[in-house]
Design a protein around this motif. Structure first.
Motif, mmCIF file in Angstrom:
data_model
loop_
_atom_site.group_PDB
_atom_site.id
_atom_site.type_symbol
_atom_site.label_atom_id
_atom_site.label_comp_id
_atom_site.label_asym_id
_atom_site.label_seq_id
_atom_site.Cartn_x
_atom_site.Cartn_y
_atom_site.Cartn_z
ATOM 1 N N UNK A 103 57.580 153.825 11.054
ATOM 2 C CA UNK A 103 58.764 154.692 11.250
ATOM 3 C C UNK A 103 58.374 156.143 10.957
ATOM 4 N N UNK A 104 57.538 156.315 9.923
ATOM 5 C CA UNK A 104 57.091 157.672 9.581
ATOM 6 C C UNK A 104 56.294 158.281 10.735
ATOM 7 N N UNK A 151 58.762 159.280 13.464
ATOM 8 C CA UNK A 151 59.510 160.502 13.128
ATOM 9 C C UNK A 151 58.598 161.723 13.107
ATOM 10 N N UNK A 152 57.343 161.538 12.693
ATOM 11 C CA UNK A 152 56.395 162.652 12.681
ATOM 12 C C UNK A 152 56.184 163.170 14.106
ATOM 13 N N UNK A 197 58.164 150.871 7.438
ATOM 14 C CA UNK A 197 58.401 152.279 7.067
ATOM 15 C C UNK A 197 57.251 153.215 7.443
ATOM 16 N N UNK A 198 56.013 152.726 7.374
ATOM 17 C CA UNK A 198 54.883 153.594 7.721
ATOM 18 C C UNK A 198 54.861 153.902 9.214
#
Lengths: 217, 217
Positions: free
Chosen positions: B97-98, B101-102, B94-95
Protein backbone atom coordinates in the motif's frame (compact mmCIF):
# COMPACT_ATOMS: atom_id res chain seq x y z
CA UNK A 1 16.66 1.10 9.97
CA UNK A 2 19.73 1.35 12.13
CA UNK A 3 21.33 -1.72 13.66
CA UNK A 4 19.37 -0.93 16.77
CA UNK A 5 16.21 -1.21 14.69
CA UNK A 6 15.31 2.47 14.79
CA UNK A 7 13.72 3.99 11.69
CA UNK A 8 15.91 6.51 9.84
CA UNK A 9 14.44 9.77 8.57
CA UNK A 10 16.26 11.56 5.78
CA UNK A 11 15.27 15.12 6.49
CA UNK A 12 16.16 18.78 6.00
CA UNK A 13 15.34 21.09 8.90
CA UNK A 14 13.50 23.64 6.75
CA UNK A 15 11.71 21.21 4.40
CA UNK A 16 7.98 21.49 5.05
CA UNK A 17 7.41 17.95 3.78
CA UNK A 18 10.00 16.60 6.21
CA UNK A 19 8.35 18.51 9.04
CA UNK A 20 5.00 16.81 8.31
CA UNK A 21 6.61 13.42 8.89
CA UNK A 22 8.53 14.57 11.96
CA UNK A 23 5.22 15.62 13.54
CA UNK A 24 3.69 12.20 12.81
CA UNK A 25 6.69 10.42 14.33
CA UNK A 26 6.51 12.64 17.40
CA UNK A 27 2.75 12.23 17.87
CA UNK A 28 3.06 8.46 17.61
CA UNK A 29 6.12 8.42 19.92
CA UNK A 30 8.23 6.60 17.34
CA UNK A 31 11.89 6.83 18.22
CA UNK A 32 14.00 7.51 15.11
CA UNK A 33 17.34 8.70 13.88
CA UNK A 34 17.77 11.71 11.58
CA UNK A 35 20.15 11.76 8.64
CA UNK A 36 20.25 15.37 7.44
CA UNK A 37 20.19 16.03 3.70
CA UNK A 38 21.20 19.62 3.06
CA UNK A 39 19.21 20.86 0.06
CA UNK A 40 21.52 23.87 -0.44
CA UNK A 41 25.06 22.77 0.49
CA UNK A 42 27.35 21.14 -2.12
CA UNK A 43 24.81 22.14 -4.80
CA UNK A 44 22.18 20.08 -2.98
CA UNK A 45 23.00 16.81 -1.24
CA UNK A 46 19.74 15.33 -2.55
CA UNK A 47 21.46 15.08 -5.93
CA UNK A 48 24.22 12.78 -4.62
CA UNK A 49 24.35 9.31 -6.16
CA UNK A 50 23.90 7.80 -2.73
CA UNK A 51 20.70 9.70 -2.03
CA UNK A 52 19.27 9.21 -5.51
CA UNK A 53 19.55 5.47 -5.00
CA UNK A 54 17.35 5.93 -1.96
CA UNK A 55 14.89 8.36 -3.53
CA UNK A 56 15.08 8.79 -7.30
CA UNK A 57 12.87 11.90 -6.95
CA UNK A 58 15.81 13.59 -5.17
CA UNK A 59 13.56 14.97 -2.48
CA UNK A 60 13.25 14.71 1.26
CA UNK A 61 11.75 13.18 3.29
CA UNK A 62 12.52 9.48 2.92
CA UNK A 63 11.92 7.05 5.75
CA UNK A 64 13.67 3.72 6.21
CA UNK A 65 11.40 1.60 8.36
CA UNK A 66 10.46 -2.07 8.73
CA UNK A 67 12.95 -3.03 6.03
CA UNK A 68 11.59 -0.69 3.35
CA UNK A 69 12.21 2.88 2.23
CA UNK A 70 9.17 5.09 1.73
CA UNK A 71 9.22 8.47 0.00
CA UNK A 72 6.43 11.07 -0.37
CA UNK A 73 5.32 12.48 2.96
CA UNK A 74 1.63 11.52 2.73
CA UNK A 75 2.51 7.94 1.77
CA UNK A 76 4.82 7.79 4.79
CA UNK A 77 2.17 9.16 7.13
CA UNK A 78 -0.49 6.74 5.83
CA UNK A 79 1.95 3.84 6.37
CA UNK A 80 2.67 4.95 9.92
CA UNK A 81 -1.07 5.23 10.51
CA UNK A 82 -1.70 1.70 9.25
CA UNK A 83 1.16 0.10 11.18
CA UNK A 84 1.23 2.30 14.32
CA UNK A 85 -2.42 3.35 14.66
CA UNK A 86 -2.19 5.09 18.06
CA UNK A 87 -2.93 7.95 18.34
CA UNK A 88 -4.93 8.03 15.14
CA UNK A 89 -4.21 10.69 12.53
CA UNK A 90 -7.29 9.82 10.46
CA UNK A 91 -10.78 9.90 11.99
CA UNK A 92 -12.92 6.75 12.06
CA UNK A 93 -15.72 8.18 9.91
CA UNK A 94 -15.00 7.78 6.16
CA UNK A 95 -16.55 11.18 5.40
CA UNK A 96 -14.28 12.90 7.89
CA UNK A 97 -11.32 10.90 6.58
CA UNK A 98 -12.22 12.27 3.14
CA UNK A 99 -12.07 15.82 4.53
CA UNK A 100 -8.68 15.13 6.10
CA UNK A 101 -7.29 13.71 2.88
CA UNK A 102 -8.83 16.51 0.80
CA UNK A 103 -7.11 19.17 2.89
CA UNK A 104 -3.86 17.21 3.04
CA UNK A 105 -3.78 16.83 -0.74
CA UNK A 106 -4.81 20.43 -1.30
CA UNK A 107 -1.65 21.47 0.55
CA UNK A 108 0.67 18.63 -0.50
CA UNK A 109 -0.42 18.65 -4.15
CA UNK A 110 -1.98 22.07 -4.70
CA UNK A 111 0.29 24.46 -2.83
CA UNK A 112 3.65 23.09 -1.69
CA UNK A 113 4.91 21.67 -5.03
CA UNK A 114 4.40 25.06 -6.68
CA UNK A 115 6.54 26.94 -4.21
CA UNK A 116 9.29 24.46 -3.55
CA UNK A 117 12.94 25.13 -4.14
CA UNK A 118 13.32 23.50 -7.55
CA UNK A 119 10.36 25.40 -9.04
CA UNK A 120 11.49 28.72 -7.60
CA UNK A 121 14.89 28.19 -9.19
CA UNK A 122 13.17 27.78 -12.57
CA UNK A 123 11.03 30.84 -12.03
CA UNK A 124 14.14 32.95 -11.39
CA UNK A 125 15.22 35.17 -8.53
CA UNK A 126 13.32 38.28 -9.65
CA UNK A 127 9.89 36.69 -9.82
CA UNK A 128 10.08 34.02 -7.15
CA UNK A 129 8.70 35.97 -4.21
CA UNK A 130 5.62 37.08 -6.16
CA UNK A 131 5.17 33.55 -7.55
CA UNK A 132 5.33 31.93 -4.11
CA UNK A 133 2.98 34.51 -2.61
CA UNK A 134 0.43 34.04 -5.37
CA UNK A 135 0.53 30.24 -5.09
CA UNK A 136 0.17 30.19 -1.34
CA UNK A 137 -2.52 32.90 -1.25
CA UNK A 138 -4.56 31.14 -3.87
CA UNK A 139 -4.40 27.88 -1.92
CA UNK A 140 -5.08 29.55 1.41
CA UNK A 141 -8.11 31.39 -0.01
CA UNK A 142 -9.59 27.98 -0.84
CA UNK A 143 -8.48 26.37 2.40
CA UNK A 144 -9.88 29.15 4.58
CA UNK A 145 -13.26 28.60 2.93
CA UNK A 146 -13.13 24.80 3.26
CA UNK A 147 -12.20 25.02 6.94
CA UNK A 148 -15.45 26.90 7.62
CA UNK A 149 -17.28 23.62 7.23
CA UNK A 150 -14.69 21.12 8.54
CA UNK A 151 -12.82 22.77 11.40
CA UNK A 152 -13.33 22.48 15.10
CA UNK A 153 -10.34 23.16 17.27
CA UNK A 154 -8.19 21.78 14.44
CA UNK A 155 -8.58 21.37 10.64
CA UNK A 156 -11.20 18.62 10.89
CA UNK A 157 -13.07 18.57 14.14
CA UNK A 158 -11.32 18.57 17.49
CA UNK A 159 -8.73 15.84 16.95
CA UNK A 160 -5.30 16.40 15.42
CA UNK A 161 -5.19 14.77 11.98
CA UNK A 162 -2.91 14.40 8.95
CA UNK A 163 -4.42 17.67 7.66
CA UNK A 164 -2.92 19.52 10.62
CA UNK A 165 0.47 17.96 9.91
CA UNK A 166 0.28 19.58 6.49
CA UNK A 167 -1.12 22.91 7.69
CA UNK A 168 1.52 24.03 10.16
CA UNK A 169 4.57 23.58 7.89
CA UNK A 170 2.71 25.32 5.05
CA UNK A 171 1.91 28.30 7.30
CA UNK A 172 5.61 28.48 8.17
CA UNK A 173 6.40 28.64 4.45
CA UNK A 174 3.77 31.37 4.06
CA UNK A 175 5.50 33.36 6.78
CA UNK A 176 8.89 32.96 5.10
CA UNK A 177 7.39 34.31 1.88
CA UNK A 178 5.71 37.18 3.78
CA UNK A 179 2.13 36.23 2.94
CA UNK A 180 -0.36 38.39 4.87
CA UNK A 181 -1.85 35.84 7.26
CA UNK A 182 -4.38 38.27 8.76
CA UNK A 183 -6.46 37.44 5.67
CA UNK A 184 -6.80 33.87 6.96
CA UNK A 185 -8.14 34.02 10.51
CA UNK A 186 -9.22 30.38 10.70
CA UNK A 187 -5.92 29.07 9.36
CA UNK A 188 -4.02 31.35 11.74
CA UNK A 189 -6.09 30.35 14.74
CA UNK A 190 -5.71 26.60 14.10
CA UNK A 191 -2.00 27.04 13.43
CA UNK A 192 -1.55 28.76 16.76
CA UNK A 193 -3.39 26.03 18.65
CA UNK A 194 -1.29 23.34 16.97
CA UNK A 195 2.02 25.09 17.66
CA UNK A 196 1.19 24.87 21.35
CA UNK A 197 1.37 21.06 21.18
CA UNK A 198 4.63 19.35 22.07
CA UNK A 199 4.80 17.19 18.92
CA UNK A 200 4.72 20.31 16.77
CA UNK A 201 7.41 21.94 18.88
CA UNK A 202 9.99 19.13 19.02
CA UNK A 203 9.63 18.65 15.26
CA UNK A 204 9.98 22.38 14.51
CA UNK A 205 12.66 23.50 12.00
CA UNK A 206 14.32 25.52 14.73
CA UNK A 207 15.04 22.41 16.81
CA UNK A 208 16.51 19.86 14.41
CA UNK A 209 19.97 18.26 14.46
CA UNK A 210 20.80 20.13 11.24
CA UNK A 211 19.36 23.51 12.24
CA UNK A 212 22.13 26.11 11.86
CA UNK A 213 23.07 27.72 15.22
CA UNK A 214 21.74 31.16 14.17
CA UNK A 215 18.27 29.72 13.54
CA UNK A 216 18.01 27.57 16.66
CA UNK A 217 15.22 28.20 19.12
CA UNK B 1 -26.13 13.28 -5.84
CA UNK B 2 -28.96 13.45 -8.32
CA UNK B 3 -32.55 12.87 -7.26
CA UNK B 4 -32.08 9.30 -8.41
CA UNK B 5 -29.22 9.02 -5.90
CA UNK B 6 -26.44 8.79 -8.46
CA UNK B 7 -23.12 10.43 -7.64
CA UNK B 8 -22.25 13.47 -9.75
CA UNK B 9 -18.75 13.92 -11.12
CA UNK B 10 -17.67 17.41 -12.12
CA UNK B 11 -15.16 16.63 -14.82
CA UNK B 12 -13.32 17.93 -17.88
CA UNK B 13 -12.64 15.39 -20.60
CA UNK B 14 -8.93 16.23 -20.88
CA UNK B 15 -8.19 16.74 -17.16
CA UNK B 16 -5.80 14.00 -16.06
CA UNK B 17 -7.01 14.30 -12.45
CA UNK B 18 -10.63 13.81 -13.57
CA UNK B 19 -9.60 10.77 -15.59
CA UNK B 20 -8.07 9.15 -12.49
CA UNK B 21 -11.45 9.31 -10.77
CA UNK B 22 -13.35 8.17 -13.84
CA UNK B 23 -11.19 5.02 -13.93
CA UNK B 24 -11.93 4.33 -10.25
CA UNK B 25 -15.67 4.76 -10.82
CA UNK B 26 -15.54 2.46 -13.83
CA UNK B 27 -13.49 -0.25 -12.08
CA UNK B 28 -15.85 -0.23 -9.13
CA UNK B 29 -18.91 -0.21 -11.41
CA UNK B 30 -20.30 2.92 -9.78
CA UNK B 31 -22.99 4.47 -11.92
CA UNK B 32 -22.65 8.27 -12.02
CA UNK B 33 -23.62 11.39 -13.86
CA UNK B 34 -21.10 13.76 -15.41
CA UNK B 35 -21.38 17.53 -15.21
CA UNK B 36 -18.74 18.92 -17.57
CA UNK B 37 -16.70 21.90 -16.43
CA UNK B 38 -14.91 23.39 -19.41
CA UNK B 39 -11.53 24.69 -18.22
CA UNK B 40 -11.04 26.80 -21.36
CA UNK B 41 -14.47 28.09 -22.44
CA UNK B 42 -15.84 31.35 -21.00
CA UNK B 43 -12.42 32.04 -19.54
CA UNK B 44 -12.69 28.80 -17.57
CA UNK B 45 -15.97 27.57 -16.10
CA UNK B 46 -14.10 26.48 -12.96
CA UNK B 47 -13.94 30.16 -12.02
CA UNK B 48 -17.75 30.57 -11.96
CA UNK B 49 -19.26 31.48 -8.62
CA UNK B 50 -21.37 28.35 -8.73
CA UNK B 51 -18.37 26.05 -9.15
CA UNK B 52 -16.23 27.90 -6.63
CA UNK B 53 -18.89 27.28 -4.02
CA UNK B 54 -18.46 23.58 -4.76
CA UNK B 55 -14.65 23.58 -4.93
CA UNK B 56 -12.91 26.71 -3.69
CA UNK B 57 -9.70 25.44 -5.34
CA UNK B 58 -11.41 25.99 -8.73
CA UNK B 59 -10.23 22.64 -10.02
CA UNK B 60 -11.80 19.48 -11.33
CA UNK B 61 -12.60 16.82 -10.35
CA UNK B 62 -15.18 17.19 -7.61
CA UNK B 63 -17.48 14.33 -6.67
CA UNK B 64 -20.87 14.68 -5.00
CA UNK B 65 -21.57 11.39 -3.28
CA UNK B 66 -23.32 10.14 -0.13
CA UNK B 67 -24.40 13.70 0.72
CA UNK B 68 -20.92 15.22 0.65
CA UNK B 69 -18.69 16.85 -1.97
CA UNK B 70 -15.09 15.62 -2.17
CA UNK B 71 -12.33 17.37 -4.11
CA UNK B 72 -8.74 16.26 -4.81
CA UNK B 73 -8.60 13.09 -6.89
CA UNK B 74 -6.61 10.94 -4.44
CA UNK B 75 -8.95 11.86 -1.57
CA UNK B 76 -11.90 10.86 -3.76
CA UNK B 77 -10.31 7.54 -4.72
CA UNK B 78 -9.42 6.72 -1.09
CA UNK B 79 -13.04 7.47 -0.10
CA UNK B 80 -14.40 5.21 -2.84
CA UNK B 81 -11.97 2.51 -1.69
CA UNK B 82 -13.16 2.76 1.91
CA UNK B 83 -16.86 2.81 1.09
CA UNK B 84 -16.92 0.59 -2.03
CA UNK B 85 -13.99 -1.77 -1.43
CA UNK B 86 -14.57 -4.13 -4.39
CA UNK B 87 -12.47 -4.50 -6.46
CA UNK B 88 -9.70 -3.19 -4.25
CA UNK B 89 -7.44 -0.39 -5.52
CA UNK B 90 -5.03 -0.72 -2.61
CA UNK B 91 -3.30 -4.04 -1.82
CA UNK B 92 -3.82 -5.72 1.56
CA UNK B 93 -0.15 -5.59 2.59
CA UNK B 94 0.74 -2.24 4.23
CA UNK B 95 4.17 -2.20 2.55
CA UNK B 96 2.61 -2.62 -0.87
CA UNK B 97 0.00 0.00 0.00
CA UNK B 98 2.91 2.31 0.81
CA UNK B 99 4.37 1.67 -2.66
CA UNK B 100 1.01 2.41 -4.29
CA UNK B 101 0.61 5.65 -2.35
CA UNK B 102 4.24 6.65 -2.97
CA UNK B 103 3.81 6.32 -6.75
CA UNK B 104 0.37 7.98 -6.66
CA UNK B 105 1.72 10.95 -4.74
CA UNK B 106 4.83 11.16 -6.89
CA UNK B 107 2.56 11.72 -9.89
CA UNK B 108 -0.26 13.65 -8.20
CA UNK B 109 2.05 15.87 -6.16
CA UNK B 110 5.40 15.72 -7.92
CA UNK B 111 4.54 15.86 -11.62
CA UNK B 112 0.98 16.87 -12.49
CA UNK B 113 0.71 20.10 -10.45
CA UNK B 114 3.82 21.47 -12.19
CA UNK B 115 2.47 21.00 -15.69
CA UNK B 116 -1.16 21.89 -15.21
CA UNK B 117 -2.94 24.63 -17.06
CA UNK B 118 -2.68 27.38 -14.43
CA UNK B 119 1.09 26.95 -14.02
CA UNK B 120 1.72 26.84 -17.76
CA UNK B 121 -0.22 30.12 -18.11
CA UNK B 122 2.16 31.69 -15.57
CA UNK B 123 5.21 30.29 -17.32
CA UNK B 124 4.14 31.90 -20.59
CA UNK B 125 3.50 30.50 -24.07
CA UNK B 126 7.14 30.55 -25.21
CA UNK B 127 8.54 28.46 -22.40
CA UNK B 128 5.64 26.20 -21.52
CA UNK B 129 6.47 23.24 -23.74
CA UNK B 130 10.05 23.03 -22.44
CA UNK B 131 8.81 23.49 -18.87
CA UNK B 132 6.23 20.70 -19.14
CA UNK B 133 8.71 18.35 -20.81
CA UNK B 134 11.34 18.95 -18.14
CA UNK B 135 8.85 18.40 -15.31
CA UNK B 136 7.43 15.21 -16.74
CA UNK B 137 10.84 13.80 -17.75
CA UNK B 138 12.27 14.45 -14.34
CA UNK B 139 9.34 12.68 -12.68
CA UNK B 140 9.36 9.82 -15.16
CA UNK B 141 13.11 9.28 -14.68
CA UNK B 142 12.39 8.69 -11.00
CA UNK B 143 9.28 6.64 -11.62
CA UNK B 144 10.96 4.36 -14.16
CA UNK B 145 13.59 3.57 -11.54
CA UNK B 146 11.06 2.97 -8.74
CA UNK B 147 8.99 0.65 -10.92
CA UNK B 148 12.00 -1.66 -11.31
CA UNK B 149 11.40 -2.78 -7.75
CA UNK B 150 7.61 -2.51 -7.46
CA UNK B 151 6.11 -3.47 -10.81
CA UNK B 152 4.68 -6.74 -11.98
CA UNK B 153 2.13 -6.56 -14.75
CA UNK B 154 1.10 -3.17 -13.36
CA UNK B 155 2.75 -0.46 -11.22
CA UNK B 156 2.73 -2.51 -8.02
CA UNK B 157 2.55 -6.24 -8.60
CA UNK B 158 -0.07 -7.80 -10.82
CA UNK B 159 -3.21 -6.10 -9.55
CA UNK B 160 -4.52 -2.75 -10.81
CA UNK B 161 -4.09 -0.13 -8.07
CA UNK B 162 -4.51 3.58 -7.44
CA UNK B 163 -0.97 4.04 -8.81
CA UNK B 164 -2.13 2.80 -12.21
CA UNK B 165 -5.04 5.25 -12.13
CA UNK B 166 -2.45 8.01 -11.84
CA UNK B 167 -0.01 6.57 -14.37
CA UNK B 168 -2.17 6.32 -17.48
CA UNK B 169 -3.49 9.91 -17.46
CA UNK B 170 0.04 11.20 -16.79
CA UNK B 171 1.40 9.26 -19.77
CA UNK B 172 -1.35 10.83 -21.89
CA UNK B 173 -0.16 14.26 -20.75
CA UNK B 174 3.41 13.26 -21.59
CA UNK B 175 2.28 12.36 -25.10
CA UNK B 176 0.49 15.70 -25.50
CA UNK B 177 3.72 17.46 -24.53
CA UNK B 178 5.76 15.25 -26.88
CA UNK B 179 7.94 13.65 -24.21
CA UNK B 180 10.07 10.84 -25.70
CA UNK B 181 8.48 7.79 -24.10
CA UNK B 182 10.98 5.33 -25.56
CA UNK B 183 13.21 6.43 -22.66
CA UNK B 184 10.71 4.83 -20.26
CA UNK B 185 10.16 1.23 -21.35
CA UNK B 186 8.62 0.05 -18.07
CA UNK B 187 6.20 2.98 -17.90
CA UNK B 188 5.28 2.48 -21.56
CA UNK B 189 4.74 -1.24 -21.17
CA UNK B 190 2.51 -0.89 -18.11
CA UNK B 191 0.59 1.93 -19.76
CA UNK B 192 -0.13 -0.25 -22.78
CA UNK B 193 -1.36 -3.14 -20.63
CA UNK B 194 -3.66 -0.83 -18.70
CA UNK B 195 -5.11 0.81 -21.80
CA UNK B 196 -6.30 -2.62 -22.89
CA UNK B 197 -8.65 -2.77 -19.88
CA UNK B 198 -12.24 -1.68 -20.34
CA UNK B 199 -12.28 0.68 -17.34
CA UNK B 200 -9.41 2.66 -18.82
CA UNK B 201 -11.15 2.78 -22.19
CA UNK B 202 -14.63 3.94 -21.15
CA UNK B 203 -13.06 6.65 -18.98
CA UNK B 204 -10.70 7.85 -21.74
CA UNK B 205 -10.73 11.56 -22.67
CA UNK B 206 -11.80 10.61 -26.19
CA UNK B 207 -15.06 9.10 -24.94
CA UNK B 208 -16.53 11.63 -22.52
CA UNK B 209 -19.84 13.51 -22.80
CA UNK B 210 -17.87 16.76 -23.23
CA UNK B 211 -15.29 15.44 -25.72
CA UNK B 212 -15.41 17.69 -28.79
CA UNK B 213 -16.50 15.78 -31.93
CA UNK B 214 -13.10 16.17 -33.63
CA UNK B 215 -11.37 14.42 -30.69
CA UNK B 216 -13.83 11.58 -30.24
CA UNK B 217 -12.65 8.01 -30.59
Amino acid sequence: MTESGKPILYSYFRSSCSWRVRIALALKSIDYETIPVNLIKDGGQQFSEEFQALNPMKQVPALKIDGITICQSLAIIEYLEETRPTPRLLPRDPKKRASVRMISNLIAGGIQPLQNLSVLKEVGQEKQLAWAQKTISSGFNALEQILQSTAGKYCVGDEVSMADLCLVPQVANAERFKVDLTLYPTISHINKSLLALEAFQVSHPSRQPDTPPELRA
